[in-house]
Design a protein around this motif. Structure first.
Motif, PDB file in Angstrom:
ATOM      1  N   LEU A 295      -0.354   4.921  -2.289  1.00  0.00           N
ATOM      2  CA  LEU A 295      -1.756   5.335  -2.320  1.00  0.00           C
ATOM      3  C   LEU A 295      -2.634   4.335  -1.577  1.00  0.00           C
ATOM      4  O   LEU A 295      -3.586   4.716  -0.884  1.00  0.00           O
ATOM      5  CB  LEU A 295      -2.220   5.477  -3.768  1.00  0.00           C
ATOM      6  CG  LEU A 295      -1.617   6.639  -4.566  1.00  0.00           C
ATOM      7  CD1 LEU A 295      -2.094   6.598  -6.014  1.00  0.00           C
ATOM      8  CD2 LEU A 295      -1.984   7.981  -3.936  1.00  0.00           C
ATOM      9  N   ARG A 296      -2.317   3.027  -1.709  1.00  0.00           N
ATOM     10  CA  ARG A 296      -3.110   2.026  -1.006  1.00  0.00           C
ATOM     11  C   ARG A 296      -2.970   2.178   0.506  1.00  0.00           C
ATOM     12  O   ARG A 296      -3.939   2.181   1.244  1.00  0.00           O
ATOM     13  CB  ARG A 296      -2.689   0.619  -1.435  1.00  0.00           C
ATOM     14  CG  ARG A 296      -3.501  -0.468  -0.745  1.00  0.00           C
ATOM     15  CD  ARG A 296      -3.206  -1.852  -1.264  1.00  0.00           C
ATOM     16  NE  ARG A 296      -1.822  -2.222  -1.038  1.00  0.00           N
ATOM     17  CZ  ARG A 296      -1.019  -2.720  -1.962  1.00  0.00           C
ATOM     18  NH1 ARG A 296      -1.451  -2.900  -3.192  1.00  0.00           N
ATOM     19  NH2 ARG A 296       0.234  -3.040  -1.691  1.00  0.00           N
ATOM     20  N   ARG A 297      -1.707   2.314   0.973  1.00  0.00           N
ATOM     21  CA  ARG A 297      -1.489   2.478   2.419  1.00  0.00           C
ATOM     22  C   ARG A 297      -2.156   3.758   2.913  1.00  0.00           C
ATOM     23  O   ARG A 297      -2.785   3.763   3.976  1.00  0.00           O
ATOM     24  CB  ARG A 297       0.019   2.505   2.697  1.00  0.00           C
ATOM     25  CG  ARG A 297       0.407   2.835   4.135  1.00  0.00           C
ATOM     26  CD  ARG A 297       0.165   1.683   5.086  1.00  0.00           C
ATOM     27  NE  ARG A 297       0.996   0.548   4.798  1.00  0.00           N
ATOM     28  CZ  ARG A 297       2.241   0.355   5.287  1.00  0.00           C
ATOM     29  NH1 ARG A 297       2.778   1.275   6.084  1.00  0.00           N
ATOM     30  NH2 ARG A 297       2.920  -0.717   4.985  1.00  0.00           N
ATOM     31  N   LEU A 298      -2.049   4.819   2.146  1.00  0.00           N
ATOM     32  CA  LEU A 298      -2.639   6.096   2.542  1.00  0.00           C
ATOM     33  C   LEU A 298      -4.159   5.968   2.653  1.00  0.00           C
ATOM     34  O   LEU A 298      -4.770   6.420   3.635  1.00  0.00           O
ATOM     35  CB  LEU A 298      -2.279   7.170   1.507  1.00  0.00           C
ATOM     36  CG  LEU A 298      -2.830   8.584   1.763  1.00  0.00           C
ATOM     37  CD1 LEU A 298      -2.272   9.159   3.054  1.00  0.00           C
ATOM     38  CD2 LEU A 298      -2.505   9.500   0.584  1.00  0.00           C
ATOM     39  N   PHE A 299      -4.778   5.355   1.673  1.00  0.00           N
ATOM     40  CA  PHE A 299      -6.236   5.183   1.698  1.00  0.00           C
ATOM     41  C   PHE A 299      -6.675   4.349   2.908  1.00  0.00           C
ATOM     42  O   PHE A 299      -7.633   4.697   3.601  1.00  0.00           O
ATOM     43  CB  PHE A 299      -6.699   4.514   0.408  1.00  0.00           C
ATOM     44  CG  PHE A 299      -8.138   4.101   0.417  1.00  0.00           C
ATOM     45  CD1 PHE A 299      -9.140   5.050   0.204  1.00  0.00           C
ATOM     46  CD2 PHE A 299      -8.507   2.799   0.679  1.00  0.00           C
ATOM     47  CE1 PHE A 299     -10.473   4.679   0.224  1.00  0.00           C
ATOM     48  CE2 PHE A 299      -9.837   2.424   0.699  1.00  0.00           C
ATOM     49  CZ  PHE A 299     -10.820   3.364   0.481  1.00  0.00           C
ATOM     50  N   CYS A 300      -5.943   3.281   3.176  1.00  0.00           N
ATOM     51  CA  CYS A 300      -6.327   2.400   4.284  1.00  0.00           C
ATOM     52  C   CYS A 300      -6.205   3.114   5.620  1.00  0.00           C
ATOM     53  O   CYS A 300      -7.094   3.018   6.485  1.00  0.00           O
ATOM     54  CB  CYS A 300      -5.461   1.141   4.287  1.00  0.00           C
ATOM     55  SG  CYS A 300      -5.706   0.102   2.847  1.00  0.00           S
ATOM     56  N   LEU A 301      -5.106   3.829   5.804  1.00  0.00           N
ATOM     57  CA  LEU A 301      -4.906   4.536   7.070  1.00  0.00           C
ATOM     58  C   LEU A 301      -5.961   5.614   7.265  1.00  0.00           C
ATOM     59  O   LEU A 301      -6.494   5.809   8.371  1.00  0.00           O
ATOM     60  CB  LEU A 301      -3.501   5.150   7.114  1.00  0.00           C
ATOM     61  CG  LEU A 301      -2.337   4.141   7.172  1.00  0.00           C
ATOM     62  CD1 LEU A 301      -1.002   4.863   7.093  1.00  0.00           C
ATOM     63  CD2 LEU A 301      -2.418   3.300   8.435  1.00  0.00           C
ATOM     64  N   LEU A 302      -6.273   6.343   6.212  1.00  0.00           N
ATOM     65  CA  LEU A 302      -7.286   7.389   6.306  1.00  0.00           C
ATOM     66  C   LEU A 302      -8.657   6.798   6.637  1.00  0.00           C
ATOM     67  O   LEU A 302      -9.402   7.338   7.460  1.00  0.00           O
ATOM     68  CB  LEU A 302      -7.366   8.164   4.994  1.00  0.00           C
ATOM     69  CG  LEU A 302      -6.194   9.105   4.688  1.00  0.00           C
ATOM     70  CD1 LEU A 302      -6.290   9.593   3.260  1.00  0.00           C
ATOM     71  CD2 LEU A 302      -6.194  10.285   5.664  1.00  0.00           C
ATOM     72  N   SER A 303      -9.001   5.700   5.967  1.00  0.00           N
ATOM     73  CA  SER A 303     -10.335   5.130   6.168  1.00  0.00           C
ATOM     74  C   SER A 303     -10.483   4.457   7.525  1.00  0.00           C
ATOM     75  O   SER A 303     -11.593   4.357   8.053  1.00  0.00           O
ATOM     76  CB  SER A 303     -10.639   4.115   5.068  1.00  0.00           C
ATOM     77  OG  SER A 303      -9.712   3.041   5.112  1.00  0.00           O
ATOM     78  N   MET A 304      -9.345   4.020   8.126  1.00  0.00           N
ATOM     79  CA  MET A 304      -9.451   3.321   9.408  1.00  0.00           C
ATOM     80  C   MET A 304      -9.110   4.185  10.606  1.00  0.00           C
ATOM     81  O   MET A 304      -9.299   3.770  11.748  1.00  0.00           O
ATOM     82  CB  MET A 304      -8.551   2.078   9.390  1.00  0.00           C
ATOM     83  CG  MET A 304      -9.111   0.954   8.542  1.00  0.00           C
ATOM     84  SD  MET A 304      -8.240  -0.591   8.721  1.00  0.00           S
ATOM     85  CE  MET A 304      -6.776  -0.250   7.795  1.00  0.00           C
ATOM     86  N   ASN A 305      -8.562   5.370  10.377  1.00  0.00           N
ATOM     87  CA  ASN A 305      -8.308   6.289  11.482  1.00  0.00           C
ATOM     88  C   ASN A 305      -9.436   7.293  11.569  1.00  0.00           C
ATOM     89  O   ASN A 305     -10.075   7.643  10.577  1.00  0.00           O
ATOM     90  CB  ASN A 305      -6.970   7.010  11.290  1.00  0.00           C
ATOM     91  CG  ASN A 305      -5.808   6.057  11.455  1.00  0.00           C
ATOM     92  OD1 ASN A 305      -5.874   5.141  12.276  1.00  0.00           O
ATOM     93  ND2 ASN A 305      -4.746   6.260  10.675  1.00  0.00           N
ATOM     94  N   ALA A 306      -9.681   7.769  12.782  1.00  0.00           N
ATOM     95  CA  ALA A 306     -10.839   8.632  13.011  1.00  0.00           C
ATOM     96  C   ALA A 306     -10.628   9.990  12.374  1.00  0.00           C
ATOM     97  O   ALA A 306      -9.628  10.657  12.640  1.00  0.00           O
ATOM     98  CB  ALA A 306     -11.066   8.800  14.504  1.00  0.00           C
TER      99      ALA A 306
END
Length: 1771
Positions: A331-342
């Protein structure tokens, strides 16, 4: 189906909530890709209901969880969240990084041996479970915004894992945790994360105050409620905000403080709610009041209630997201990728309501760029989300680092314009990114990081440039912009900390971008080159001191950066070459080409062209960073076989060595001229610049680099040319000519020239000798540190911190001292209170150089004095010759040619010729010593040249030429100009060195001559020393003979005076001095068989004010002791119990828990009462003339009648009258020995009490005092048998004395004054001479002070009479005598009433009112009872018709029986409260005394209605009773010694007396066997004891639900125990939160009360309270209740002790925690591990227990001016 309750205060519509329907609706929206719209429809209904109705925090949290967060969690999980999260946790790969996020104030640990940089830290759990605990580590407290680096392999050189995280090392890091998530859960989580984060960001950044974003408008009409929202900034003070709020919103000061506290802590607060017009009006007032004096007004917005509600929810949503992503790595990796990708462009632009072109690439970028628009608490929560998310995942951290660097310039620009501290800015996260070595190098390679940071800083520097393009700082510019911009220099340092070590670490891109950073750095150094230029003032003094701090602050921040840039350059040849060339070119462009005129200079026939620049007339700057950076780079050329003239380093535009020489040489000349007094008119600004130029903090990149550049040029230039250049710049060309010595010219000019010549020679010594620089001399860095340590310890032995303070630190804040200090010095362990010291080992004294270039003038003088003293004591020569210098490296080898060049030899001969001259105006001994010193260096080099076979260096040949240097030296042997031993010894040493060098060259003729000269010099020196010693001895003998003759003549002329002089010692003023002969029989203090009083005769005392001697008497002029009276809770057994109703408090019955008392202390200094009165009046008048605003800053408070003792400046607030010894006051022969049994005496006392109360009842008075009207003794005796009545009456046979002068008026006045002061200070009430409590307080104060002294002696294991200091003994004696005679100046009726009232507590009566008012026996302190009974009993039957009556206690039968009564009651107390400890049971043969006591114990327990669970053994009970009664007996012995004057037995002076109990009993006329007090006594005594045990009040107190009962022996109070390791204390405190914070925020200054252990939130407005009409801090308020106004606190994060006394006085003391070197660390600046020092803590305990806190504070306030500026009441 759930509903909100009806009657809602703001919303009348009640909505139905069905979670299943909500989840179904969200699922449909998610499938359509419209989850955000679905969430908004739910939020617009429920968010206002939950967050817009002013619920209390608990209810709001419950509703939010039920209607908002729980549905979202279940939607994401698709089921039970607890089960899903548990499943996800099971498939997680345990993280190898701890990642614990630090709270402010939490302890952190950095291993000094293994950390890659100081920012790498462990949390306490990881540290305690790591091997680094055994290493050298540094302890500190976190400021927040950081996390534990355990497990980060790039943070540690070795052992990066603790035992808690080591298991994860073998895990496979290649698995993507997102792939481990169930597909449907990942899809729902993706949609929910994006939607919720976008909603939160939209609302938190929303700028409309009344309208909401699209889709959030409420479905129905909402109440029109507006809020006036006040925002925080760091410009306005607390006081400004509080005052403004009181005016704007019409609130109380307490409410305003609460608002201000919330604004400060959270960043904003609602200060008013109501209509829009009302809020707008408040806003206008706030803005108007805070915008005065051209300052920026406070930010205030008028916001609608629903907007505030949605923003509050958005903030909670951020916290919810952080909590959710912590459940699973996926969940942490998913949140980070979503928030930093356009996200899709259209969605984002619609959400932000902006054009596509301006849209950020991702939500995370949007958060970054919006940081300064958010308020404080939002920033903090978002930063925590970043650290818990992006920074905990290595892949995401890299993405975030790139994003952060990409927007770095924008972020810093906004931060510079922001008004919040760095700690709450997103830019503070840079330390988490740039300190990672691989990440930093990647950012330099890919994002040109160094160039980005430096260009951002240069942009901020533009506003600071002057017309010439240099930085110029203005003293009047108070804008914080540049200071905030300086944080970028720390980011540069972070990025450079880990330099590439291996060649493969370098890539072409890394080289290119690093060199881009170097070019940017050179651009910065160019605008710094020549800053703050100064021109010598010659006409008048400088009118205004120029600003100089800004330039040095910039230099300090750049120190580490310059070192790190140099280190990077030294690691790669290509980089070094390019950086060197760029620096040369930058120097060329910054040089003033228009002023490069050169002129011819000639010295000793050698001509050269030198730059024309007069330092004394033209501008000079001490800031030369470009030149110094080039010098630093030059050091590393030899490593790559490069030289200054290498083809690779050639550029079209470069300076020659002479040009490079100019800037640093000008700076040295200016400093030399300052030393010569030529720049006096330039003020302190120049002196301060020179000080910091040489200071250890700056010298590494300033002074040291200048010396290095001069050495570089010296190695490149012809030595003759180099010296001529120096002479020219020092303006000494004329001095170097022989004709300069011809008289003429101004004396001032000659004096300045002589001093400049000394400084010139000093500079030459430095250039020739200072080779302890790697690259200049063949030395290592450890050799450099050794030499620094040696020279520091040559000044004096030093503590570890003092030594470390004098050493430079590297970019990792290390001195390297610990690695070498034990090799050169020996550490002498500290004493109990002192610091440990390092002493230099004897073999290292040979390294001492008196001209060491890091010495200040003062240090140089001290070191020379210390070394000469050491040599003199050892019988050695006092010469301080040069040590053998290390060899120079090849590129600096040419420097030694200076020593044998023609110009140098010319200077040698010239100075030696002037030395030999009979008179020379330009010679000084300092010049001669320096010349000899340089010759010594030259001879050392000659030895080295011979050994190495170097024939190019031939100093000796030139020196031995005819009429050469050697012959000049030989001629000086025995010269009269050399009248100082050091100069002569140095000359002798030089000649010996010539002899040794000649030995190497094998010239025997020369050798014989030199040996004879050297020995001749030694013989002459020794002869001269003997001659001077003989002359001095003769001179002393003549002086002593003259003094002796004068003495004899004086005695002969004044023979009569000497005949009258007595040689006997005067009587000692201390009554406790028991050096007199003890009677042969055992002394007894009480009863008819008491021993004879030890009357010492009249006591003489000397007034410290008028110096007159005075006999202590009652009828003469009164003498007084300076004293200090204070309320005390030191002996309290009920901590926190307060004296609530002071006006109604009855001090007659002192409770056994001693919750409050009055203590008296004294410095022991004696004055006449009238002298003291005049002194005190003068002090009062002086202080009253002082402006009121300055009064509180002093160590005493005149409003509280405080003053300082005129002699010792001890704090005082009253005086104690000194009364003669009581036996001397007894009328002779007035007492007859009376034989009266205790039972008969008790019968008379009972009858007196009962009849006195009965008589009062007949009068039907309601007044407590009028209830007791003592009846005459004749009434009592009529009720007794005739024989008993006669003896009873004889006990009170008074001798009436009508002499009106028994007590002088002054004595009576002082007796009344002290009684009045004790009453006023003891109860904190207004003075009242008529109050019946005045005399009671006088007696109880005496008892309390004795108890305090006795407990202190007992706690320290000291004897009762052999250990009391004289000062304290005098005080106790004066107190007891005062208590005994104070009844003489009191109303006799009140004294009698007090006596009867007191006795009524032990004597049963039938009066219900009396019984109700009397305390229970178990609640009475029996020593106070004894003291008051002793003082009042003699007055019980006094006839009030006679005014002068002798009613003093004498220790007669009356006192003996009173003692027996009180001891009996005390034994009953002890037996009834006995708690048997079964663990202490032991089988010991019982004796009759123990058996008797056991029988009495069981009988008393039975009478009291108690049944012991287990019966103690007779032996145990006996030992318990004796130990329990001992404190009382010891106090009684002190009391009766001072009353009767009977000297106590010798055994009571012995510290190890084993029979103290038996001795005390005999001394006090008590039976050793206490059971005798209950056996063989009369019926009256037995009945009395039975009445005590059977009383209702006693049975109620012994019941189970009663208050705590004090048991015996009473344990001595102490300060709370502290942990041995200070980090345990810090860790404990890190969990402490401010009690006033609803969100459990951390306290900024957690403070521990050392008396009770309570933690307080000190020095903060949030926890201020009202105390007696004024607002005070938490510590001040706590001290009032816990310590009667006196407090001892430990400020944990500051590691310092806080002492408080009252509201306005306090001081800081060093803590009882020491490091391994015996030093404290206030503020945890050094960070060494700290451990509790028991000796220091014991000293602090003693200060507290002996009531010395107020005096300690007063002394500290007197001698530490910084304490007077602190507002102690706010702590």
């Amino acid at each position: 189906m759930a509903q909100l309750p009806k009657g809602h205060p703001s919303y009348s519509v009640v909505h139905e909530f069905c979670q299943s329907d909500v989840l179904e609706h969200w699922k449909l929206c998610c499938d359509r890709g419209e989850l955000l719209d679905g969430l908004k429809r739910h939020f617009r209904v429920w968010v206002p209901l939950v967050f817009g109705n002013s619920h209390d925090s608990a209810k709001e949290e419950h509703l939010a969880e039920k209607y908002l967060f729980r549905p979202m969690t279940e939607f994401m999980c698709g089921g039970n969240p607890e089960e899903v999260f548990s499943q996800l946790k099971n498939v997680d790969t345990p993280s190898q990084i701890c990642g614990h996020v630090f709270k402010p104030g939490e302890p952190t640990y950095s291993c000094r041996d293994c950390a890659n940089d100081p920012t790498c830290v462990f949390c306490i759990d990881c540290f305690q479970n790591s091997s680094h605990k055994q290493h050298r580590y540094r302890m500190n407290t976190s400021g927040g915004n950081g996390y534990c680096d355990c497990g980060d392999t790039e943070a540690w050189k070795v052992e990066p894992f603790c035992s808690l995280h080591s298991s994860s090392m073998e895990q496979n890091d290649q698995v993507n945790p997102v792939d481990l998530l169930p597909v449907d859960l990942a899809n729902r989580a993706s949609a929910l994360f994006l939607a919720s984060l976008q909603y939160a960001i939209d609302l938190l950044m929303w700028k409309q105050c009344v309208q909401l974003p699209g889709g959030l408008d409420p479905e129905e009409t909402v109440p029109d409620i507006h809020h006036c929202m006040l925002f925080n900034d760091e410009v306005h003070s607390y006081d400004q905000v509080i005052t403004t709020l009181q005016r704007a919103v019409d609130c109380s000061q307490r409410e305003a403080i609460d608002y201000a506290t919330i604004v400060d802590r959270e960043g904003r607060s609602i200060v008013k709610s109501g209509t829009e017009q009302e809020c707008e009006k408040a806003k206008e007032i706030i803005e108007r009041n805070t915008s005065r004096h051209n300052s920026k007004p406070l930010k205030v917005l008028v916001m609608h209630n629903v907007v505030v509600a949605h923003q509050s929810f958005a903030l909670k949503l951020i916290q919810w997201l952080q909590n959710i992503i912590s459940k699973s790595d996926g969940l942490r990796r998913l949140f980070c990728l979503l928030s930093m990708n356009a996200p899709p462009k259209k969605d984002l632009c619609d959400a932000m309501e902006i054009d596509d072109v301006d849209a950020p690439a991702s939500l995370m970028e949007r958060v970054l760029l919006a940081d300064t628009q958010l308020w404080k608490v939002v920033r903090v929560k978002i930063h925590q989300l970043l650290m818990a998310g992006a920074l905990m995942d290595q892949e995401c951290k890299k993405l975030f680092a790139g994003m952060f660097t990409k927007h770095y310039a924008t972020l810093m620009k906004e931060f510079i314009q922001d008004d919040h501290y760095r700690s709450v800015s997103v830019t503070s996260i840079s330390v988490q990114i740039f300190t990672v070595p691989t990440l930093a190098r990647w950012l330099i390679t890919e994002y040109n990081l160094l160039h980005v940071i430096l260009q951002s800083f240069l942009t901020a520097c533009k506003q600071k440039k002057d017309k010439d393009g240099r930085l110029c700082f203005d003293r009047n510019d108070r804008s914080p912009s540049f200071k905030r911009a300086s944080y970028m220099l720390y980011d540069i340092k972070y990025a450079l900390l880990a330099r590439p070590v291996d060649p493969e670490d370098w890539s072409d891109a890394l080289r290119t971008n690093f060199l881009n950073g170097v070019v940017s750095l050179l651009e910065l150094l160019r605008v710094m080159q020549g800053m703050d230029g100064v021109t010598r003032q010659t006409g008048q003094h400088l009118e205004f001191e120029p600003e100089w701090e800004g330039a040095f602050n910039l230099q300090l921040k750049l120190e580490d950066t310059l070192v790190l840039f140099t280190r990077w350059c030294s690691m790669d040849k290509v980089v070094l070459i390019e950086a060197y060339k760029e620096t040369l070119e930058a120097l060329y462009h910054s040089y003033e080409t228009s002023k490069k005129e050169k002129g011819k200079c000639e010295v000793a026939g050698h001509t050269t062209k030198s730059m024309k620049y007069d330092v004394s007339n033209q501008p000079i700057s001490i800031h030369l960073p470009l030149t110094r950076f080039l010098a630093a780079l030059h050091l590393h050329l030899e490593k790559f076989d490069l030289t200054f003239h290498s083809p690779e380093l050639m550029t079209k535009k470069r300076l020659d060595p002479v040009d490079l020489l100019e800037p640093p040489l000008r700076a040295q000349v200016m400093i030399a001229q300052t030393q010569a007094g030529m720049w006096r008119r330039n003020g302190f600004a120049l002196l301060n610049q020179i000080f910091f130029y040489h200071n250890v903090r700056c010298r590494g990149e300033m002074y040291d680099r200048d010396i290095l550049m001069l050495q570089i040029v010296a190695s490149l230039l012809n030595p003759n040319d180099f010296i001529v250049h120096l002479l020219n710049k020092f303006n000494l060309l004329h001095w170097a000519k022989p004709e300069y010595d011809i008289p003429g010219g101004q004396e001032d000019s000659v004096r300045q020239t002589v001093m400049l010549a000394e400084e010139f020679l000093n500079l030459l010594i430095i250039l020739l000798e200072e080779r302890y620089i790697p690259g200049v001399g063949s030395v290592t860095q450890q050799d450099v540190i050794k030499r620094e340590i040696v020279h520091q310890l040559c000044i004096m032995p030093m503590a570890h911190s003092e030594l470390a303070k004098g050493l430079p630190v590297d970019p990792n804040s290390e001195t390297g001292m610990e690695d070498v200090v034990n090799e050169v010095a020996e550490f002498k362990k500290p004493s109990s209170t002192g610091k440990g010291k390092y002493d230099l080992k004897p073999e290292y004294y040979k390294m001492y150089c008196p001209y060491f270039y890091h010495y200040t003038k003062a240090e140089q003088s001290k070191s020379e004095e210390a070394q000469r003293k050491r040599k003199k004591q050892a019988g050695e020569s006092q010469a301080l010759p040069p040590p053998v210098p290390p060899p120079l490296t090849s590129q600096f080898a040419a420097i030694v040619n200076i020593l044998h060049c023609d110009v140098m030899f010319h200077i040698f001969k010239m100075v030696l010729t002037r030395t030999a001259a009979q008179r020379s105006r330009s010679w000084s001994e300092a010049q001669f010593e320096r010349i000899l010193y340089i010759i010594g260096i030259a001879l050392h080099e000659q030895k080295r040249a011979f050994k190495e076979g170097n024939t190019s260096y031939d100093f000796l040949t030139k020196a031995m030429k005819e009429d050469g240097l050697l012959s000049k030296l030989q001629c000086l042997v025995g010269n009269q100009n050399l009248n100082q031993d050091p100069s002569r010894d140095l000359l002798a040493w030089s000649l010996k060195q010539f002899a040794e060098v000649c030995t190497l060259k094998s010239e025997p003729v020369c050798l014989e001559t030199l040996h004879s000269l050297a020995s001749c010099t030694d013989q002459k020196t020794e002869t001269e020393r003997k001659r001077k010693a003989e002359m001095a001895a003769k001179r002393r003998a003549r002086v002593m003979a003259q003094i002796s003759k004068m003495q004899r003549n004086f005695i002969a002329e004044n023979s009569e005076l000497f005949d009258q002089t007595s040689t006997e010692l005067k009587t000692v003023t201390s009554d406790m001095d028991l050096g007199v002969m003890v009677p042969p029989t055992f002394p007894v203090a009480l009863g008819p068989h008491r021993s004879q009083a030890n009357v010492t005769g009249p006591i003489q005392a000397t007034c410290i004010l008028c110096q007159e001697e005075q006999e202590i008497s009652c009828s003469g002029k009164a003498m007084v002791l300076a004293a200090f009276v204070q309320r005390s809770t030191v002996l309290s057994q009920s901590r926190g119990k307060m004296l609530d109703k002071k006006d109604d408090y009855d001090p007659l019955f002192v409770p056994v828990d001693l919750f409050t008392g009055t203590h008296v202390s004294s410095c022991g200094h004696v004055m006449h009462h009238d002298c003291w009165q005049r002194y005190f009046d003068n002090v009062m008048n002086k202080e009253r003339r002082r402006p009121l605003r300055f009064r509180q800053s002093f160590s005493y408070d005149i409003d509280k009648m405080e003053y300082l003792c005129p002699l010792c400046e001890g704090l005082s607030n009253t005086v104690i009258p000194i009364v003669p010894s009581l036996p001397s006051l007894y009328p002779a022969g007035n007492k007859k020995e009376v034989d009266l049994r205790f039972d008969d005496w008790l019968d008379g006392i009972e009858k007196t009490v009962q009849n006195s109360i009965k008589e009062a009842q007949d009068k039907e008075s309601e007044d407590d005092f009028s209830l007791f009207q003592p009846c005459p003794i004749s009434t009592i005796t009529r009720m007794m048998a005739e024989s008993v009545a006669k003896n009873f009456q004889l006990l009170w046979e008074y001798v009436y004395d009508d002499a009106s002068g028994h007590f002088s008026e002054g004595m009576r006045e002082m007796l009344k004054k002290f009684a009045r002061d004790v009453y006023a200070f003891g109860l904190s009430v207004e003075p009242d001479d008529e109050s019946p409590r005045v005399s009671i307080l006088a007696w109880s104060t005496c008892a309390f002070t004795i108890q305090s002294v006795e407990q202190n002696l007992r706690g320290e294991g000291k004897s009762l009479f052999g250990s009391i200091p004289t000062r304290q003994a005098d005080l106790i004696g004066s107190l007891v005598r005062f208590a005994a005679v104070c009844s003489q100046v009191m109303n006799p009726d009140m004294v009698k009433q007090n006596c009867v009232r007191l006795l009524s507590a032990l004597i049963p009566c039938d009066s219900e009112k009396v019984n109700k008012g009397s305390p229970c026996l178990l609640d009475l302190d029996m020593f106070h009872f004894l003291t008051i009974v002793t003082m009042t009993l003699p007055s019980l039957y006094v006839d009030q018709q006679h005014c002068i009556v002798n009613t003093l206690p004498t220790g007669d039968l009356n006192n003996q029986h009173a003692m027996q009564l009180v001891v009996t009651a005390h034994i009953v107390q002890i037996l009834l409260t006995f708690a048997w400890d079964t663990e202490e049971s032991m089988d010991v043969e019982s004796d009759s005394e123990g058996e008797a006591l056991l029988k009495i114990y069981l009988q008393l327990q039975k009478t009291a209605g108690l049944t012991p669970e287990k019966v103690p053994s007779p032996y145990q009970l006996l030992q318990y009773v004796r130990s329990a009664v001992m404190p009382f007996l010891r106090c009684a012995a002190i009391l009766y010694f001072h009353i009767t004057g009977v000297s106590p037995p010798d055994e009571l002076h012995d510290h190890f007396c084993t029979k103290e109990y038996e001795v005390l009993c005999r001394y006090l006329s008590l039976p050793v066997n206490m059971s005798e007090l209950f056996e063989s006594v009369g019926d009256i005594t037995t009945a009395l004891i039975k009445s005590w045990c059977s009383s209702k009040s006693l049975r109620d107190r012994l019941s189970a639900n009663s208050e705590k009962i004090v048991r015996y022996p009473i344990v001595k109070n102490d300060l709370v125990p502290l942990p041995v390791d200070y980090s345990e204390l810090i860790n404990k405190v890190s969990t402490f939160t401010c009690p006033k914070s609803k969100d459990s925020d951390d306290s900024r200054a957690p403070t521990m009360c050392l008396v009770c252990g309570q933690m307080l939130c000190s020095q903060s407005y949030c926890c201020q309270k009202d105390l007696e009409g004024s607002s005070v801090g938490a510590a001040t308020e706590h001290a009032y209740f816990c310590g009667a106004g006196t407090g001892v606190f430990l400020r944990v994060r500051d590691c310092q002790i806080l002492l408080l006394a009252g509201k306005t006085k306090g001081c800081f003391l060093a803590p009882p925690y020491l490091d391994n070197y015996g030093e404290t660390d206030q503020g945890l600046r050094r960070g060494n591990p700290l451990h509790l020092c028991e000796e220091r803590y014991s000293h602090l305990k003693k200060l507290w227990f002996t009531h010395a806190i107020p005096e300690t504070i007063a002394h500290n306030l007197e001698f530490n001016s910084s304490f007077t500026t602190i507002e102690w009441q706010n702590l």
